[in-house]
Design an enzyme around this catalytic site. Structure first.
Site, short mmCIF file in Angstrom:
data_model
loop_
_atom_site.label_atom_id
_atom_site.label_comp_id
_atom_site.label_asym_id
_atom_site.label_seq_id
_atom_site.Cartn_x
_atom_site.Cartn_y
_atom_site.Cartn_z
N HIS A 76 0.82 -1.22 0.00
CA HIS A 76 0.00 0.00 0.00
C HIS A 76 0.85 1.27 0.00
CE1 HIS A 76 0.42 -0.16 4.53
NE2 HIS A 76 0.51 1.14 4.35
N ASP A 103 0.08 -7.73 1.62
CA ASP A 103 0.42 -6.31 1.58
C ASP A 103 1.94 -6.11 1.61
OD1 ASP A 103 0.02 -3.56 1.46
OD2 ASP A 103 -0.14 -3.33 3.63
N SER A 139 4.79 2.54 7.85
CA SER A 139 4.45 1.36 7.04
C SER A 139 5.63 0.94 6.17
CB SER A 139 3.25 1.66 6.15
OG SER A 139 2.09 1.83 6.92
#
Length: 352
Positions: free
Chosen positions: A108, A138, A212
């Site tokens: 993402h 992911d 992230s």
């Protein structure tokens, strides 16, 4: 007489004490108490050596995503009405996993990007190429044309609840930041309907937007997870963060390098997450899928897969998912009062 003598002795002692301490007591001098120089700080109070070991292996990632909006303008050079393109920017983190420039991050972080820029710990910028990604976990692998220091992979079986964990990344675009916490869970399921490879290491180390794709490491500086998301009410860190476990990271990275994608087995059955009996109940069968071709039916209860007893959906998914297309997977099934043995030829899981 003896009392007078005692008073004289006490007075003399008191006078001596006041003489030596009075200079400081009644002066305006301010004395600062400083810590003594210590050559090496104990591991229990500092993780500087851990940070020094891994900080060169964590990079910042900056992205640009171009899309059209409804803002129009007249271009004087072309003398026509044109739509203005919007180019929002984003940021995240990544972890160097090999000395020849391979970096793993969250999918993402780079999804839909037209441009991806990697900034290393020395502030140098690198253009990147996308090697592959895995939507279900992911995770994505990108590459730069430079040699950076790779991180050391830990082992998930050595991670225990209560262990120290450090999250390293680029939160909110402020640059490399380290936060400290403990491991709260090593095999956390966010949803009962999630795949077996959608499980997480839970930590209370502060994880914010921009973290992230960054590293979650243990006190030895070994990678134990890739920071990926948080559970929050206000949008910031509430002490509930999740990282993709290092064993899944290693598997996905290896699959992408070898195949350009993650190839998982597929038998085309849906399991009932609310079934509480012995085994795994089939709640649906894909039309034309491998399971239907092998005569698996809705309501069948799977007792064993490849001779291994299964009571949880994720246990069955783990066996099937790691099978290769063309493999035969054996199922022991209870149908009403009958016990059946069925072999299913595995197919490649279709892309979602």
């Amino acid at each position: 007489m003896s009392d007078l003598k005692n008073y004289i002795i006490v007075g003399v002692i008191t006078g001596i004490i006041l003489y030596y301490s009075g200079l400081d007591m009644f002066s305006n001098k301010i004395q600062i108490i400083e810590a003594k120089d210590i050559q090496k700080t104990s591991a229990s109070s500092s993780y500087s050596s851990t940070v020094e070991k891994v900080n060169q292996s964590v990079v910042s990632i900056y992205t640009k995503k171009t899309y059209e909006n409804n803002i129009f303008f007249i271009d004087p050079r072309e003398r026509r009405l044109k739509r203005r393109e919007a180019v929002p920017s984003g940021q995240g983190s990544g972890v160097v996993v090999s000395s020849n420039g391979y970096i793993i991050t969250n999918f993402h972080v780079i999804q839909g990007s037209n441009e991806i820029l990697v900034r290393d710990s020395n502030g140098n910028d690198h253009q990147t190429s996308v090697i592959g990604y895995d939507f279900l976990t992911d995770l994505a692998v990108i590459k730069i044309n430079d040699n950076l220091k790779p991180i050391t992979f830990g082992k998930i079986e050595n991670v225990r609840v209560g262990d120290i964990s450090l999250a390293i990344g680029n939160p909110l675009g402020v640059g490399q930041t380290i936060t400290l916490g403990i491991v709260s869970a090593t095999d956390k399921e966010i949803s009962p309907e999630a795949y077996s490879y959608q499980r997480y290491v839970q930590t209370d180390a502060a994880i914010n937007p921009g973290n992230s794709g960054g590293a979650l490491v243990n006190s030895n500086g070994e990678l134990i997870g890739i920071n990926t998301m948080i559970s929050t009410l206000g949008g910031g860190s509430d002490g509930i963060g999740f990282a993709i476990p290092v064993d899944i990271v290693k598997y996905v990275f290896t699959q992408i390098i070898e195949n350009g994608e993650v190839i998982r087995g597929f038998v085309g059955i849906i399991s009932n997450p609310n079934y509480r009996g012995d085994g795994v109940m089939i709640s649906g069968v894909y039309n034309g899928g491998p399971g239907q071709k092998a005569n698996m039916r809705r309501g069948d209860i799977i007792k064993k897969v490849n001779d291994k007893k299964v009571n949880k959906i994720k246990d069955m998914q783990d066996i099937i998912g790691k099978s290769k297309p063309g493999d035969l997977v054996s199922f022991q099934i209870q149908r009403n009062s009958d016990i059946l043995n069925i072999n299913v030829e595995v197919e490649k899981m279709p892309k979602l």
